[in-house]
Motif scaffolding. Structure first.
Motif, PDB file in Angstrom:
ATOM      1  N   TYR A 162       0.863  -1.185   0.000  1.00  0.00           N
ATOM      2  CA  TYR A 162       0.000   0.000   0.000  1.00  0.00           C
ATOM      3  C   TYR A 162       0.903   1.239   0.000  1.00  0.00           C
ATOM      4  CZ  TYR A 162      -3.590  -3.308   1.551  1.00  0.00           C
ATOM      5  OH  TYR A 162      -4.453  -4.382   1.654  1.00  0.00           O
ATOM      6  N   ARG A 163       0.788   2.016  -1.041  1.00  0.00           N
ATOM      7  CA  ARG A 163       1.590   3.249  -1.159  1.00  0.00           C
ATOM      8  C   ARG A 163       0.630   4.436  -1.134  1.00  0.00           C
ATOM      9  NH1 ARG A 163       6.640   2.407  -3.641  1.00  0.00           N
ATOM     10  NH2 ARG A 163       6.432   4.362  -4.749  1.00  0.00           N
ATOM     11  N   LEU A 164       0.632   5.157  -0.025  1.00  0.00           N
ATOM     12  CA  LEU A 164      -0.321   6.243   0.200  1.00  0.00           C
ATOM     13  C   LEU A 164       0.418   7.576   0.218  1.00  0.00           C
ATOM     14  CD1 LEU A 164      -2.392   4.623   3.103  1.00  0.00           C
ATOM     15  CD2 LEU A 164      -2.624   4.267   0.637  1.00  0.00           C
ATOM     16  N   MET A 165       0.020   8.482  -0.651  1.00  0.00           N
ATOM     17  CA  MET A 165       0.663   9.797  -0.668  1.00  0.00           C
ATOM     18  C   MET A 165      -0.083  10.755   0.238  1.00  0.00           C
ATOM     19  SD  MET A 165       1.444  12.530  -3.775  1.00  0.00           S
ATOM     20  CE  MET A 165       3.124  11.953  -4.096  1.00  0.00           C
ATOM     21  N   GLU A 166       0.666  11.398   1.147  1.00  0.00           N
ATOM     22  CA  GLU A 166       0.086  12.519   1.880  1.00  0.00           C
ATOM     23  C   GLU A 166       0.482  13.766   1.089  1.00  0.00           C
ATOM     24  OE1 GLU A 166       2.701  10.937   3.022  1.00  0.00           O
ATOM     25  OE2 GLU A 166       4.163  12.338   3.824  1.00  0.00           O
ATOM     26  N   PHE A 167      -0.498  14.390   0.465  1.00  0.00           N
ATOM     27  CA  PHE A 167      -0.209  15.539  -0.399  1.00  0.00           C
ATOM     28  C   PHE A 167       0.324  16.715   0.398  1.00  0.00           C
ATOM     29  CE2 PHE A 167      -1.178  19.458  -2.565  1.00  0.00           C
ATOM     30  CZ  PHE A 167      -0.860  19.194  -3.880  1.00  0.00           C
ATOM     31  N   CYS A 168      -0.171  16.884   1.607  1.00  0.00           N
ATOM     32  CA  CYS A 168       0.108  18.098   2.382  1.00  0.00           C
ATOM     33  C   CYS A 168       1.302  17.903   3.315  1.00  0.00           C
ATOM     34  CB  CYS A 168      -1.131  18.454   3.187  1.00  0.00           C
ATOM     35  SG  CYS A 168      -0.922  19.916   4.206  1.00  0.00           S
ATOM     36  N   GLY A 169       2.167  18.906   3.371  1.00  0.00           N
ATOM     37  CA  GLY A 169       3.311  18.858   4.269  1.00  0.00           C
ATOM     38  C   GLY A 169       2.919  18.797   5.732  1.00  0.00           C
ATOM     39  N   GLY A 170       1.750  19.331   6.066  1.00  0.00           N
ATOM     40  CA  GLY A 170       1.281  19.236   7.445  1.00  0.00           C
ATOM     41  C   GLY A 170       1.055  17.796   7.868  1.00  0.00           C
ATOM     42  N   HIS A 171       0.574  16.974   6.942  1.00  0.00           N
ATOM     43  CA  HIS A 171       0.412  15.547   7.234  1.00  0.00           C
ATOM     44  C   HIS A 171       1.766  14.865   7.403  1.00  0.00           C
ATOM     45  CE1 HIS A 171      -3.805  15.740   5.289  1.00  0.00           C
ATOM     46  NE2 HIS A 171      -3.910  15.742   6.590  1.00  0.00           N
ATOM     47  N   THR A 172       2.733  15.258   6.566  1.00  0.00           N
ATOM     48  CA  THR A 172       4.074  14.678   6.688  1.00  0.00           C
ATOM     49  C   THR A 172       4.617  14.897   8.093  1.00  0.00           C
ATOM     50  OG1 THR A 172       4.461  15.179   4.352  1.00  0.00           O
ATOM     51  CG2 THR A 172       6.395  14.638   5.695  1.00  0.00           C
ATOM     52  N   HIS A 173       4.477  16.113   8.581  1.00  0.00           N
ATOM     53  CA  HIS A 173       4.999  16.412   9.923  1.00  0.00           C
ATOM     54  C   HIS A 173       4.202  15.677  10.998  1.00  0.00           C
ATOM     55  CE1 HIS A 173       8.162  19.545   9.434  1.00  0.00           C
ATOM     56  NE2 HIS A 173       7.663  19.512   8.207  1.00  0.00           N
ATOM     57  N   ALA A 174       2.894  15.526  10.821  1.00  0.00           N
ATOM     58  CA  ALA A 174       2.095  14.777  11.794  1.00  0.00           C
ATOM     59  C   ALA A 174       2.533  13.318  11.821  1.00  0.00           C
ATOM     60  CB  ALA A 174       0.611  14.879  11.441  1.00  0.00           C
ATOM     61  N   ILE A 175       2.816  12.746  10.657  1.00  0.00           N
ATOM     62  CA  ILE A 175       3.242  11.343  10.583  1.00  0.00           C
ATOM     63  C   ILE A 175       4.557  11.136  11.337  1.00  0.00           C
ATOM     64  CG2 ILE A 175       4.155   9.619   8.960  1.00  0.00           C
ATOM     65  CD1 ILE A 175       1.984  10.706   6.972  1.00  0.00           C
ATOM     66  N   PHE A 176       5.492  12.076  11.183  1.00  0.00           N
ATOM     67  CA  PHE A 176       6.777  11.924  11.858  1.00  0.00           C
ATOM     68  C   PHE A 176       6.698  12.327  13.327  1.00  0.00           C
ATOM     69  CE2 PHE A 176       8.298  11.565   7.576  1.00  0.00           C
ATOM     70  CZ  PHE A 176       9.329  10.656   7.719  1.00  0.00           C
ATOM     71  N   ARG A 177       6.005  13.403  13.608  1.00  0.00           N
ATOM     72  CA  ARG A 177       5.943  13.890  14.988  1.00  0.00           C
ATOM     73  C   ARG A 177       5.323  12.856  15.926  1.00  0.00           C
ATOM     74  NH1 ARG A 177       2.734  19.355  17.094  1.00  0.00           N
ATOM     75  NH2 ARG A 177       3.343  19.167  19.284  1.00  0.00           N
ATOM     76  N   TYR A 178       4.292  12.141  15.439  1.00  0.00           N
ATOM     77  CA  TYR A 178       3.590  11.200  16.314  1.00  0.00           C
ATOM     78  C   TYR A 178       3.980   9.746  16.044  1.00  0.00           C
ATOM     79  CZ  TYR A 178       0.840  15.327  17.357  1.00  0.00           C
ATOM     80  OH  TYR A 178       0.461  16.586  17.753  1.00  0.00           O
ATOM     81  N   GLY A 179       4.997   9.532  15.225  1.00  0.00           N
ATOM     82  CA  GLY A 179       5.478   8.167  14.992  1.00  0.00           C
ATOM     83  C   GLY A 179       4.462   7.268  14.320  1.00  0.00           C
ATOM     84  N   ILE A 180       3.638   7.844  13.450  1.00  0.00           N
ATOM     85  CA  ILE A 180       2.560   7.055  12.827  1.00  0.00           C
ATOM     86  C   ILE A 180       3.125   5.973  11.915  1.00  0.00           C
ATOM     87  CG2 ILE A 180       0.580   7.201  11.251  1.00  0.00           C
ATOM     88  CD1 ILE A 180       0.009   9.964  12.452  1.00  0.00           C
ATOM     89  N   GLN A 181       4.214   6.274  11.193  1.00  0.00           N
ATOM     90  CA  GLN A 181       4.778   5.258  10.303  1.00  0.00           C
ATOM     91  C   GLN A 181       5.157   3.994  11.091  1.00  0.00           C
ATOM     92  OE1 GLN A 181       5.688   5.273   6.516  1.00  0.00           O
ATOM     93  NE2 GLN A 181       5.294   3.246   7.416  1.00  0.00           N
ATOM     94  N   GLN A 182       5.661   4.188  12.295  1.00  0.00           N
ATOM     95  CA  GLN A 182       6.077   3.048  13.110  1.00  0.00           C
ATOM     96  C   GLN A 182       4.879   2.207  13.577  1.00  0.00           C
ATOM     97  OE1 GLN A 182       7.613   6.119  13.392  1.00  0.00           O
ATOM     98  NE2 GLN A 182       9.357   5.269  12.291  1.00  0.00           N
ATOM     99  N   LEU A 183       3.693   2.778  13.526  1.00  0.00           N
ATOM    100  CA  LEU A 183       2.489   2.039  13.926  1.00  0.00           C
ATOM    101  C   LEU A 183       1.855   1.301  12.751  1.00  0.00           C
ATOM    102  CD1 LEU A 183       0.819   4.761  16.212  1.00  0.00           C
ATOM    103  CD2 LEU A 183       2.052   2.704  16.938  1.00  0.00           C
ATOM    104  N   MET A 184       2.395   1.510  11.556  1.00  0.00           N
ATOM    105  CA  MET A 184       1.808   0.910  10.362  1.00  0.00           C
ATOM    106  C   MET A 184       2.436  -0.455  10.067  1.00  0.00           C
ATOM    107  SD  MET A 184      -0.465   3.096   9.231  1.00  0.00           S
ATOM    108  CE  MET A 184      -0.827   3.580  10.927  1.00  0.00           C
ATOM    109  N   PRO A 185       1.715  -1.329   9.381  1.00  0.00           N
ATOM    110  CA  PRO A 185       2.302  -2.599   8.941  1.00  0.00           C
ATOM    111  C   PRO A 185       3.447  -2.329   7.962  1.00  0.00           C
ATOM    112  CG  PRO A 185      -0.092  -2.595   8.706  1.00  0.00           C
ATOM    113  CD  PRO A 185       0.298  -1.195   9.015  1.00  0.00           C
ATOM    114  N   PRO A 186       4.399  -3.256   7.845  1.00  0.00           N
ATOM    115  CA  PRO A 186       5.566  -2.998   6.991  1.00  0.00           C
ATOM    116  C   PRO A 186       5.234  -2.836   5.512  1.00  0.00           C
ATOM    117  CG  PRO A 186       5.560  -5.265   7.815  1.00  0.00           C
ATOM    118  CD  PRO A 186       4.509  -4.528   8.578  1.00  0.00           C
ATOM    119  N   ASN A 187       4.096  -3.340   5.077  1.00  0.00           N
ATOM    120  CA  ASN A 187       3.750  -3.209   3.654  1.00  0.00           C
ATOM    121  C   ASN A 187       2.879  -1.997   3.366  1.00  0.00           C
ATOM    122  OD1 ASN A 187       1.688  -4.451   5.120  1.00  0.00           O
ATOM    123  ND2 ASN A 187       0.858  -5.479   3.316  1.00  0.00           N
ATOM    124  N   LEU A 188       2.752  -1.089   4.332  1.00  0.00           N
ATOM    125  CA  LEU A 188       2.044   0.179   4.109  1.00  0.00           C
ATOM    126  C   LEU A 188       3.043   1.317   4.243  1.00  0.00           C
ATOM    127  CD1 LEU A 188      -1.453   1.186   5.422  1.00  0.00           C
ATOM    128  CD2 LEU A 188       0.414   2.836   5.336  1.00  0.00           C
TER     129      LEU A 188
END
Length: 376
Positions: free
Chosen positions: A30-56
């Motif tokens: 699953y390849r999901l684009m966050e268009f907005c830079g605000g989402h990019t910072h939310a993903i990193f600030r709250y460690g969301i990528q680390q909560l996702m399955p490895p194939n997302l």
């Protein structure tokens, strides 16, 4: 804190992470684009990528207005201060963005140009009123979110009869950029399975302008809020669409976004601006009907007409991968300048300067060491 803690609840985050893990098909990516830079910072600030399955995997998009501004437009603004002696006003993020030949607005100011940082268009109006002997130019940037305040300032300047204020308009439009990203998909672009749509922009334009994405490109869209639970719930909504073969625009951020958007703001924009036939975006090149200019009725407030300058096309700094990062083709850590020559204290590209830039997000919220692979 009411209306904020509710969207950062750890227990709910764990439940959403478990629901996403249970929903994803382990046999696909699953390849999901966050268009907005605000989402990019939310993903990193709250460690969301680390909560996702490895194939997302999240793919970072071009949704940072400072990052997508081409160097030539900065060169143009700086040239106005040199050749016409104008007072140039703009937002703080733009002050340190490199223009051609490592020039910046901040360096131009240090060299004697009258460059001033403002917090709002009302600051620009105040400067023009207080200093009638100065020609004040507002370097206006941003997506549909910051465009209505510029329209208000133009109307207010006209109503007050201010003759010493003009606007260098660089407002850009989200849907054409989204179309360009999707048209670039394939051998030369990035494959996307879903898109987290911008939230602030959508409060203005609504959800309707994204309808072409599922209809023409077969990619689902979920308009997502900025809080961590917003992002995670939006991911789950996208995964469910992808798994079931549905492809439509859904609105997770319904507490702020409607289908038709902010009608009054859209009317204001339509009364003051017209669409440019073509406009250059950093990383995406020239895109048709992707930016705004002042309408003919406000030509006397158009800085491009009042203070013409000639500039050559901007030259990217050698080795800077901002253009590829803005297209989702590379991650910041794949740029050989990242963390070496390019840091927040010494930025080489706009993505490291801006508060919404992907490189700034990587630097601020995760290991600074370059990675060897593409997956965060």
């Amino acid at each position: 804190m009411k209306y904020l803690d509710e969207f950062r609840d750890r227990q709910l985050a764990r439940q959403l992470a478990a629901a996403i893990a249970a929903a994803v098909d382990p046999g696909r990516e699953y390849r999901l684009m966050e268009f907005c830079g605000g989402h990019t910072h939310a993903i990193f600030r709250y460690g969301i990528q680390q909560l996702m399955p490895p194939n997302l995997r999240f793919v970072h998009g071009p949704g940072c207005p400072v990052c997508v501004l081409p160097m030539a437009r900065l060169d143009q603004a700086i040239a106005m201060t040199h050749e016409h002696g104008v007072t140039l006003c703009t937002y703080g993020d733009l002050m340190r963005v490199p223009a051609s030949r490592r020039q910046t607005l901040l360096k131009a100011k240090a060299a004697g140009a009258d460059v001033r940082m403002v917090y709002s268009t009302q600051d620009v109006l105040r400067i023009a009123r207080d200093e009638p002997g100065r020609q004040v130019v507002f370097l206006a940037i941003g997506f549909e979110t910051t465009t209505p305040p510029t329209a208000v300032a133009i109307l207010q300047a006209r109503a007050e009869g201010l003759k010493n204020l003009s606007v260098l308009c660089n407002h850009v439009l989200t849907p054409p950029a989204l179309r360009a990203i999707l048209e670039l998909a394939g051998p030369e672009g990035v494959r996307l399975d879903g898109i987290l749509g911008p939230s602030h922009v959508s409060t203005v334009i609504g959800t309707r302008p994204y309808a072409f994405v599922p209809h023409e490109f077969g990619v689902p869209v979920v308009i997502a809020g900025f809080e961590p639970l917003d992002v995670m719930q939006s991911v789950l909504m996208l995964v469910r669409q992808i798994n079931t073969g549905r492809c439509e625009v859904e609105n997770q951020y319904s507490r702020a976004v409607s289908e038709s958007g902010n009608v009054r703001a859209l009317e204001l924009m339509a009364s003051v601006f017209v669409t440019r036939p073509s406009f250059e975006w950093r990383g995406l090149g020239f895109l048709p009907e992707s930016a705004l200019a002042l309408a003919e009725d406000y030509a006397d407030l158009d800085a491009e007409r009042r203070f013409p300058v000639r500039v050559e096309g901007g030259h990217e700094i050698k080795g800077c991968e901002c253009p590829a990062i803005l297209r989702g083709l590379k991650e910041p850590t794949e740029c050989r300048l990242f963390g070496t020559l390019c840091t927040p204290d010494n930025p080489m590209g706009a993505c490291m300067v801006s508060s919404e830039g992907a490189c700034a997000a990587y630097w601020g919220h995760r290991s600074h060491r370059p990675s060897s692979g593409r997956n965060p």
